[in-house]
Enzyme design. Sequence first.
Site, short mmCIF file in Angstrom:
data_model
loop_
_atom_site.label_atom_id
_atom_site.label_comp_id
_atom_site.label_asym_id
_atom_site.label_seq_id
_atom_site.Cartn_x
_atom_site.Cartn_y
_atom_site.Cartn_z
N CYS A 15 -11.07 -14.57 0.31
CA CYS A 15 -9.67 -14.13 0.31
C CYS A 15 -9.57 -12.63 0.10
CB CYS A 15 -8.89 -14.87 -0.77
SG CYS A 15 -8.81 -16.64 -0.47
N ILE A 18 -8.50 -7.63 3.42
CA ILE A 18 -8.55 -7.51 4.88
C ILE A 18 -8.25 -8.85 5.55
CG2 ILE A 18 -11.06 -7.82 4.95
CD1 ILE A 18 -9.11 -5.47 7.28
N ALA A 19 -8.51 -9.97 4.85
CA ALA A 19 -8.25 -11.29 5.42
C ALA A 19 -6.76 -11.52 5.64
CB ALA A 19 -8.83 -12.38 4.50
N SER A 39 -11.88 -20.58 -0.49
CA SER A 39 -12.18 -19.59 -1.52
C SER A 39 -13.12 -20.24 -2.53
CB SER A 39 -10.89 -19.11 -2.17
OG SER A 39 -11.16 -18.00 -3.01
N HIS A 85 -23.06 -11.33 3.50
CA HIS A 85 -22.92 -11.61 4.94
C HIS A 85 -24.06 -12.45 5.49
CE1 HIS A 85 -19.82 -8.26 6.13
NE2 HIS A 85 -19.40 -9.03 5.16
N LYS A 103 -17.01 -5.78 9.11
CA LYS A 103 -17.99 -4.68 9.07
C LYS A 103 -18.04 -4.10 7.67
CE LYS A 103 -15.91 -1.42 8.58
NZ LYS A 103 -14.99 -0.97 7.47
#
Lengths: 362, 362
Positions: A15, A18-19, A39, A85, A103
Amino acid sequence: MSKSNNPIRFGIIGCAVIARKVSRAINLAPNATLYAIGSRSIEKAKKFAADNGFCETVKMYGSYNEVLDDPCVDAVYVPLPTSLHVQWAVMAAEKKKHVLLEKPTALNLADLEHILKACDSNGVQFMDGTMWLHHPRTAKMREMLSDAQLFGQLKSMYSSSTFSETLEFFENNIRVKPDLDALGALGDTGWYCIGAILWAANYKLPNTVMALPAANLNAAGVILACGCSFHWAGEDSKVATFHCSFLSHESMDLALYGSNGSLHLKDFIIPYQESSASFDFVSGAKFKELHIGWNLKPTKVQVFLELPQETLMVQEFARLVNIIKNSAGHPDSKWPEISRKTQLVMDAVKKSIELGFKPIDL
Amino acid sequence: MSKSNNPIRFGIIGCAVIARKVSRAINLAPNATLYAIGSRSIEKAKKFAADNGFCETVKMYGSYNEVLDDPCVDAVYVPLPTSLHVQWAVMAAEKKKHVLLEKPTALNLADLEHILKACDSNGVQFMDGTMWLHHPRTAKMREMLSDAQLFGQLKSMYSSSTFSETLEFFENNIRVKPDLDALGALGDTGWYCIGAILWAANYKLPNTVMALPAANLNAAGVILACGCSFHWAGEDSKVATFHCSFLSHESMDLALYGSNGSLHLKDFIIPYQESSASFDFVSGAKFKELHIGWNLKPTKVQVFLELPQETLMVQEFARLVNIIKNSAGHPDSKWPEISRKTQLVMDAVKKSIELGFKPIDL
């Protein structure tokens, strides 16, 4: 915006701030729908859904795994801290979810290659979350840069991507924590500079990467500001520099200089406004007689949008996923290759900083 | 423009193209008058005078020495090739002529110091021919950069000064000849970049100067294009890069980034037009909610002029000369010191290129 019959169903894991922007983009994209949000706790997921006014049909999960295990989820958007990531993008690919990854894609090229290999062997599409590449302004710039008469041969480039942060940010934000976003400003804002320079160079890698004295690191070794220079050798020789920072006022500059023209914009990453965007272009500028002025000034080239750039990114990603899902197509290699080259150059910048601003040959 | 009662009488030695612009400036300056022009032959001097519509009262000489020996000449403007500066500027000073010297001031700092010493010991004013420093836009920029609220602390700088030349230029122009203007693009357009960066840094010298791979040299070793980075260490740390070139389309960019604001212009050396000039300034820019745009765009700050910047340069030089000539004043050290620092940094850039892009500590 009316949805297509079978929109690609997105799950979001994490969460992050940017989401919020990307979930709005998924909602606006005609060929995508927000299906699930996961989450680390169900309460966090519910709060995020409530705060952002998500439709009641959006599923909420108290773990990332549940999103990946939901057979109705086609694709996941991964806005987790960079250090997470590789773990979650690989797991998503292994569960046959297409991966839209925020990114910087990874802490280093080896990790990204691990992710790309997982996507490839599982037949899922990969794309990183660089939004500006999907803006129609970017296509218009490419068109003008490609015009040998108007712009000529690309000779030099400059990019600056900076923002100025509060003391609270420097103490607490994940982007300055070595265990979360160890690349700091290089990963966050430098990603865009490197990406823009590679984009302008038609993704030809530079021969030499040399970071510039001196990088600004915090006590934990995370980059708060740095700069770098690139050189392409040979017939089509050119140079570039960039500066990225958490210590300067907001900037998103890209300046490209050709033999016959130049192009400038100051909002290349996030345009000043959503509905339209512009760049300055000039070709054939000369001095007037006696050098007391110019024969012409740059022209503002304007581009109008029906959908925001992040929605266009989601739409393009969903288009590629749809081809794989419904037409037995294969993943498109264009986007993973752009990510790979950006990450490769970022690794070289970091290495040059670590070696005391020595040139790195690629 | 009506002249003052006792305008400073200028002699020009050499009929360079730039002398046409500066002779016009002398004619426009209220406190200066064009008194004599000297060339290597009387025919050249006459042709130059005719081509530029000089007043019939302007004396014409077939040698530089005759100009320097004329007791009515107060000051000389020296637009000769750089390699000849030290010889003629020193001789002018020894003959008690005030010296307005075209840039780059010399081939190296040692030569410039020789010139400055001659001016100092003969009590004559020295100034180099950098015109943009005299533009009221420059003063307005300084005012806004000095505002700690608006701009904050200077963090990074970028400058580009380029123009694209013809094959004829690369074969014949003095600016690519090792015996005439051996500094090439670095001396010609790089002078402005270095000067602008030092100006923005309030003339504090950088701690480190590192040229960027790779410089473009012609067969004779003259620089056709190069770039460099600067670093200032300590509390007030900042960085800068520049690119100068004879191989790119016209550019004259200066971008300055502070903690609270940024400033951009694309015509800092020669403004697009004479009667007014502008720069872009923005302070306190932030993203809108969801990062889908900016809260504000840069503002265009416009400045109007009554006299062109080169006339303001001549006027300021003549004002200083007048104080010495008519009020028993002393030469002002501000302008020679600016030239000295610019030349000193230029020497370091050249040395870094010669050492293969090694950092040079100042």
